[in-house]
Write an enzyme that holds these catalytic residues in place. Structure first.
Site, short mmCIF file in Angstrom:
data_model
loop_
_atom_site.label_atom_id
_atom_site.label_comp_id
_atom_site.label_asym_id
_atom_site.label_seq_id
_atom_site.Cartn_x
_atom_site.Cartn_y
_atom_site.Cartn_z
N TYR A 156 0.83 -1.21 0.00
CA TYR A 156 0.00 0.00 0.00
C TYR A 156 0.87 1.27 0.00
O TYR A 156 0.63 2.20 -0.78
CB TYR A 156 -0.90 -0.04 1.23
N LYS A 160 1.15 4.19 -2.88
CA LYS A 160 0.82 5.60 -2.60
C LYS A 160 2.02 6.51 -2.83
O LYS A 160 1.87 7.67 -3.19
CB LYS A 160 0.28 5.73 -1.18
P1 NAP Z 1 -13.22 2.93 1.47
O1 NAP Z 1 -14.21 3.42 2.48
O2 NAP Z 1 -12.77 1.51 1.52
O3 NAP Z 1 -13.77 3.28 0.03
C1 NAP Z 1 -13.05 2.94 -1.13
C2 NAP Z 1 -14.01 2.82 -2.29
O4 NAP Z 1 -13.25 2.44 -3.46
C3 NAP Z 1 -15.07 1.71 -2.08
O5 NAP Z 1 -16.34 2.18 -2.47
C4 NAP Z 1 -14.57 0.60 -2.98
O6 NAP Z 1 -15.60 -0.22 -3.51
C5 NAP Z 1 -13.93 1.39 -4.11
N1 NAP Z 1 -13.03 0.57 -4.90
C6 NAP Z 1 -12.19 -0.42 -4.47
N2 NAP Z 1 -11.55 -0.98 -5.51
C7 NAP Z 1 -11.99 -0.35 -6.62
C8 NAP Z 1 -11.73 -0.49 -8.01
N3 NAP Z 1 -10.87 -1.42 -8.47
N4 NAP Z 1 -12.35 0.33 -8.89
C9 NAP Z 1 -13.23 1.25 -8.44
N5 NAP Z 1 -13.54 1.44 -7.15
C10 NAP Z 1 -12.93 0.64 -6.24
O7 NAP Z 1 -11.87 3.78 1.55
P2 NAP Z 1 -11.57 5.29 2.02
O8 NAP Z 1 -11.02 5.24 3.37
O9 NAP Z 1 -12.74 6.17 1.70
O10 NAP Z 1 -10.35 5.61 1.05
C11 NAP Z 1 -10.47 6.40 -0.13
C12 NAP Z 1 -9.07 6.72 -0.63
O11 NAP Z 1 -8.35 7.42 0.39
C13 NAP Z 1 -8.23 5.47 -0.92
O12 NAP Z 1 -7.42 5.68 -2.05
C14 NAP Z 1 -7.38 5.32 0.31
O13 NAP Z 1 -6.20 4.62 0.05
C15 NAP Z 1 -7.13 6.77 0.65
N6 NAP Z 1 -6.75 7.01 2.05
C16 NAP Z 1 -7.57 6.64 3.08
C17 NAP Z 1 -7.16 6.88 4.38
C18 NAP Z 1 -8.02 6.54 5.56
O14 NAP Z 1 -7.52 6.65 6.70
N7 NAP Z 1 -9.26 6.14 5.41
C19 NAP Z 1 -5.92 7.44 4.62
C20 NAP Z 1 -5.10 7.79 3.56
C21 NAP Z 1 -5.54 7.56 2.26
P3 NAP Z 1 -16.11 -1.52 -2.67
O15 NAP Z 1 -16.76 -0.99 -1.45
O16 NAP Z 1 -17.06 -2.18 -3.61
O17 NAP Z 1 -14.90 -2.34 -2.36
#
Ligand code: NAP
Length: 248
Positions: A156, A160
């Protein structure tokens, strides 16, 4: 006048979490928004909900960012529905955490395919029209662990960190056509991705964060809004950290 009046945006992984919040904030600021996610039903439900709450034009799209044909189709459908594409947010992301010696090659590749290759494919598909229009914004959602590294997240954090390199290369390549490319690097944000952490781990994380708490999806969405709007017209190739001071 709203900050994104007349603009159109496509947001990947937008059925929940940070992506959903970005879609909602952009729509509330006047943008027409394509909500793209793996599940067509969930993307459409989110799109309908955002339209009802904001009055914005929205579109739900099924999209797997790791598949090139899907990416091209999502961009084409957005342009067909809204006439153009001004803003792409590469937000879709997954984790498959493990210590390196236990991490399977397939789990390394799967995370790279979605987080890094997916962003490349989407940027490539979206850039065709943006470069012609000599305008556009691409916002990549990276992560604090792409900057700091993280035990248990070699795949991961590499994806990133790679996304930051991609952001800077796209920014240089597209700058002559006024297409601006930036990244947002969130810290620990309260979404499904972090809800699996034990309370003890969450408390430890909060202790490490100078602002003393995890972030909210809306706090990331407002950083993305800044990078999507006119206030950031002279900013490209940058990484905006939204991490409560966790990494400086
Ligand atoms: P999340 O709640 O898991 O949401 C991610 C979304 O992306 C889900 O709806 C998922 O669909 C969808 N997804 C997964 N694989 C995909 C694909 N191949 N094509 C299209 N859509 C896809 O995650 P989040 O926390 O909101 O994270 C959003 C972004 O922020 C990510 O890039 C993550 O790495 C980044 N981020 C998050 C955090 C944190 O603390 N939460 C911190 C730093 C960065 P499904 O539900 O169907 O799997």
């Amino acid at each position: 006048m709203k900050r994104l009046d007349g603009k159109t945006a496509l947001i990947t992984g937008a059925a929940r979490g940070i992506g959903l919040e970005i879609a909602l904030v952009f729509a509330a600021e006047g943008a027409s928004v394509a909500v793209a996610d793996l599940s067509a039903e969930e993307a459409s439900a989110a799109a309908r909900d955002i339209a009802a709450r904001t009055g914005a034009r929205t579109l739900g799209l099924a999209l797997n960012v790791a598949a090139e044909a899907d990416c091209e189709n999502a961009v084409a459908e957005t342009e067909k529905a809204f006439g153009k594409l001004d803003i792409l947010v590469n937000n879709a992301g997954i984790t498959k955490d493990n210590l390196v010696l236990r991490m399977k090659e397939a789990d390394f590749s799967a995370v790279m395919d979605v987080n890094l290759k997916g962003s490349f494919l989407m940027a490539k598909a979206a850039a065709k029209q943006m470069l012609k229009a000599r305008a556009g914004r691409i916002i990549n959602i990276s992560s604090v662990v792409g900057q700091s590294g993280q035990a248990g997240q070699a795949n991961y954090s590499a994806s990133k960190a790679g996304l930051i390199g991609l952001t800077k290369s796209l920014a240089r390549e597209f700058a002559p056509r006024q297409v601006l490319v930036n990244a947002v690097a969130p810290g620990f944000i309260r979404t499904r991705m972090t809800e699996g952490l034990k309370d003890e781990a969450k408390a430890k994380i909060s202790e490490m964060i100078p602002l003393g708490r995890m972030g909210e999806p809306g706090e990331v969405a407002r950083a993305a809004l800044f990078l999507a709007g006119e206030d950031s017209a002279y900013i490209t190739g940058q990484v905006l950290a939204v991490n409560g001071g966790l990494y400086m």
